[in-house]
Design a protein around this motif. Sequence first.
Motif, mmCIF file in Angstrom:
data_model
loop_
_atom_site.group_PDB
_atom_site.id
_atom_site.type_symbol
_atom_site.label_atom_id
_atom_site.label_comp_id
_atom_site.label_asym_id
_atom_site.label_seq_id
_atom_site.Cartn_x
_atom_site.Cartn_y
_atom_site.Cartn_z
ATOM 1 N N LEU A 139 -1.899 19.904 -30.918
ATOM 2 C CA LEU A 139 -2.098 18.970 -32.023
ATOM 3 C C LEU A 139 -0.892 18.976 -32.956
ATOM 4 N N ILE A 140 -0.419 20.165 -33.304
ATOM 5 C CA ILE A 140 0.764 20.268 -34.167
ATOM 6 C C ILE A 140 1.969 19.622 -33.488
ATOM 7 N N ASP A 141 2.150 19.887 -32.195
ATOM 8 C CA ASP A 141 3.263 19.283 -31.447
ATOM 9 C C ASP A 141 3.178 17.760 -31.466
ATOM 10 N N ARG A 150 8.022 16.756 -26.719
ATOM 11 C CA ARG A 150 6.722 17.071 -26.124
ATOM 12 C C ARG A 150 6.842 17.136 -24.597
ATOM 13 N N TYR A 151 7.605 16.215 -24.023
ATOM 14 C CA TYR A 151 7.809 16.222 -22.573
ATOM 15 C C TYR A 151 8.558 17.482 -22.154
ATOM 16 N N ASP A 152 9.586 17.843 -22.888
ATOM 17 C CA ASP A 152 10.362 19.044 -22.584
ATOM 18 C C ASP A 152 9.466 20.280 -22.629
ATOM 19 N N LYS A 153 8.627 20.350 -23.635
ATOM 20 C CA LYS A 153 7.710 21.489 -23.762
ATOM 21 C C LYS A 153 6.724 21.513 -22.592
ATOM 22 N N PHE A 154 6.221 20.337 -22.209
ATOM 23 C CA PHE A 154 5.289 20.250 -21.080
ATOM 24 C C PHE A 154 5.955 20.727 -19.792
ATOM 25 N N THR A 155 7.194 20.291 -19.542
ATOM 26 C CA THR A 155 7.886 20.686 -18.306
ATOM 27 C C THR A 155 8.157 22.182 -18.271
ATOM 28 N N LYS A 156 8.418 22.780 -19.420
ATOM 29 C CA LYS A 156 8.661 24.225 -19.462
ATOM 30 C C LYS A 156 7.368 25.026 -19.322
ATOM 31 N N LYS A 157 6.293 24.505 -19.900
ATOM 32 C CA LYS A 157 5.016 25.211 -19.845
ATOM 33 C C LYS A 157 4.334 25.046 -18.492
ATOM 34 N N HIS A 158 4.535 23.883 -17.846
ATOM 35 C CA HIS A 158 3.856 23.577 -16.584
ATOM 36 C C HIS A 158 4.832 23.083 -15.518
ATOM 37 N N PRO A 159 5.839 23.876 -15.167
ATOM 38 C CA PRO A 159 6.820 23.389 -14.177
ATOM 39 C C PRO A 159 6.195 23.088 -12.816
ATOM 40 N N GLY A 175 1.141 11.532 -24.852
ATOM 41 C CA GLY A 175 0.810 10.553 -25.881
ATOM 42 C C GLY A 175 1.701 9.332 -25.950
ATOM 43 N N VAL A 176 2.239 8.902 -24.804
ATOM 44 C CA VAL A 176 3.068 7.699 -24.779
ATOM 45 C C VAL A 176 2.589 6.779 -23.662
ATOM 46 N N THR A 177 3.026 5.531 -23.711
ATOM 47 C CA THR A 177 2.675 4.591 -22.655
ATOM 48 C C THR A 177 3.529 4.877 -21.425
ATOM 49 N N PRO A 178 3.067 4.467 -20.248
ATOM 50 C CA PRO A 178 3.884 4.655 -19.043
ATOM 51 C C PRO A 178 5.250 3.959 -19.142
ATOM 52 N N GLU A 179 5.286 2.791 -19.795
ATOM 53 C CA GLU A 179 6.556 2.059 -19.948
ATOM 54 C C GLU A 179 7.540 2.849 -20.808
ATOM 55 N N PHE A 180 7.048 3.375 -21.937
ATOM 56 C CA PHE A 180 7.903 4.179 -22.804
ATOM 57 C C PHE A 180 8.374 5.426 -22.068
ATOM 58 N N PHE A 181 7.463 6.038 -21.331
ATOM 59 C CA PHE A 181 7.783 7.261 -20.592
ATOM 60 C C PHE A 181 8.892 7.003 -19.577
ATOM 61 N N SER A 182 8.796 5.883 -18.866
ATOM 62 C CA SER A 182 9.806 5.531 -17.876
ATOM 63 C C SER A 182 11.176 5.350 -18.530
ATOM 64 N N LYS A 183 11.215 4.649 -19.652
ATOM 65 C CA LYS A 183 12.482 4.439 -20.374
ATOM 66 C C LYS A 183 13.017 5.768 -20.912
ATOM 67 N N MET A 184 12.125 6.602 -21.414
ATOM 68 C CA MET A 184 12.527 7.897 -21.951
ATOM 69 C C MET A 184 13.134 8.771 -20.853
ATOM 70 N N LYS A 185 12.499 8.793 -19.682
ATOM 71 C CA LYS A 185 13.024 9.593 -18.590
ATOM 72 C C LYS A 185 14.382 9.071 -18.136
ATOM 73 N N ALA A 186 14.552 7.752 -18.120
ATOM 74 C CA ALA A 186 15.848 7.177 -17.742
ATOM 75 C C ALA A 186 16.925 7.610 -18.743
ATOM 76 N N ARG A 187 16.590 7.612 -20.028
ATOM 77 C CA ARG A 187 17.551 8.070 -21.045
ATOM 78 C C ARG A 187 17.894 9.553 -20.848
ATOM 79 N N LEU A 188 16.872 10.351 -20.541
ATOM 80 C CA LEU A 188 17.098 11.776 -20.346
ATOM 81 C C LEU A 188 17.982 12.051 -19.140
ATOM 82 N N LEU A 189 17.833 11.243 -18.094
ATOM 83 C CA LEU A 189 18.657 11.420 -16.897
ATOM 84 C C LEU A 189 20.117 11.096 -17.148
#
Length: 191
Positions: A139-141, A150-159, A175-189
């Motif tokens: 909740l705090i996160d 939040r995604y980074d924390k999830f990947t580290k906690k649940h690889p 807590g994001v839409t699939p569209e936002f998630f896709s764009k976010m992952k593209a930016r991270l890559l």
Amino acid sequence: MNLLLDTIARYVTLTPEEQERVVSATEFQSYKAKRILLKEGEICLHSYFVIKGILRSYTIDENGAEHVVSFASPGWWIADMYSYLSQRPGQLYIETNEDSEVIMLSKENQERLYDEVPKMERFFRILIENSLVANQQRLIDNLSFTAEARYDKFTKKHPDLIHCLPQKQIASYIGVTPEFFSKMKARLLKK
């Protein structure tokens, strides 16, 4: 059953007789992928300990969008805790993401175990305390962190889950839409 007993042994030490009582209070079940074990409005009669596969709990909002509350992989428990503890209709769906094997424990048998094997009350208290802390931190996160954090924390906690889950479920969990998630992952890559 070995995974269940090994998991319990991390928190409490059971005698062979106590282990037998625990095993006799549970029921093994296997399910195919996409099997709904609990629907909103039903009473949660069992908690599920995952032996194989992945289960998830989620809600569906008024627009039909799913909101993932939790995932359970081998060694984890899952239930609609409000419904399970109160024995009233709940708000969650619980579904298998893939072919799964679980050990089911009814509320009635859990209460019986508390009387017959008092160490199990300690075991479940520890699990509930850990769950409370994890939910508070989540909740705090969600209130404090960016979606990327939040995604980074999830990947580290649940690889182990990253490559097993559909991207839209991970998006929902953080807590994001699939569209936002896709764009976010593209930016991270690109970084």
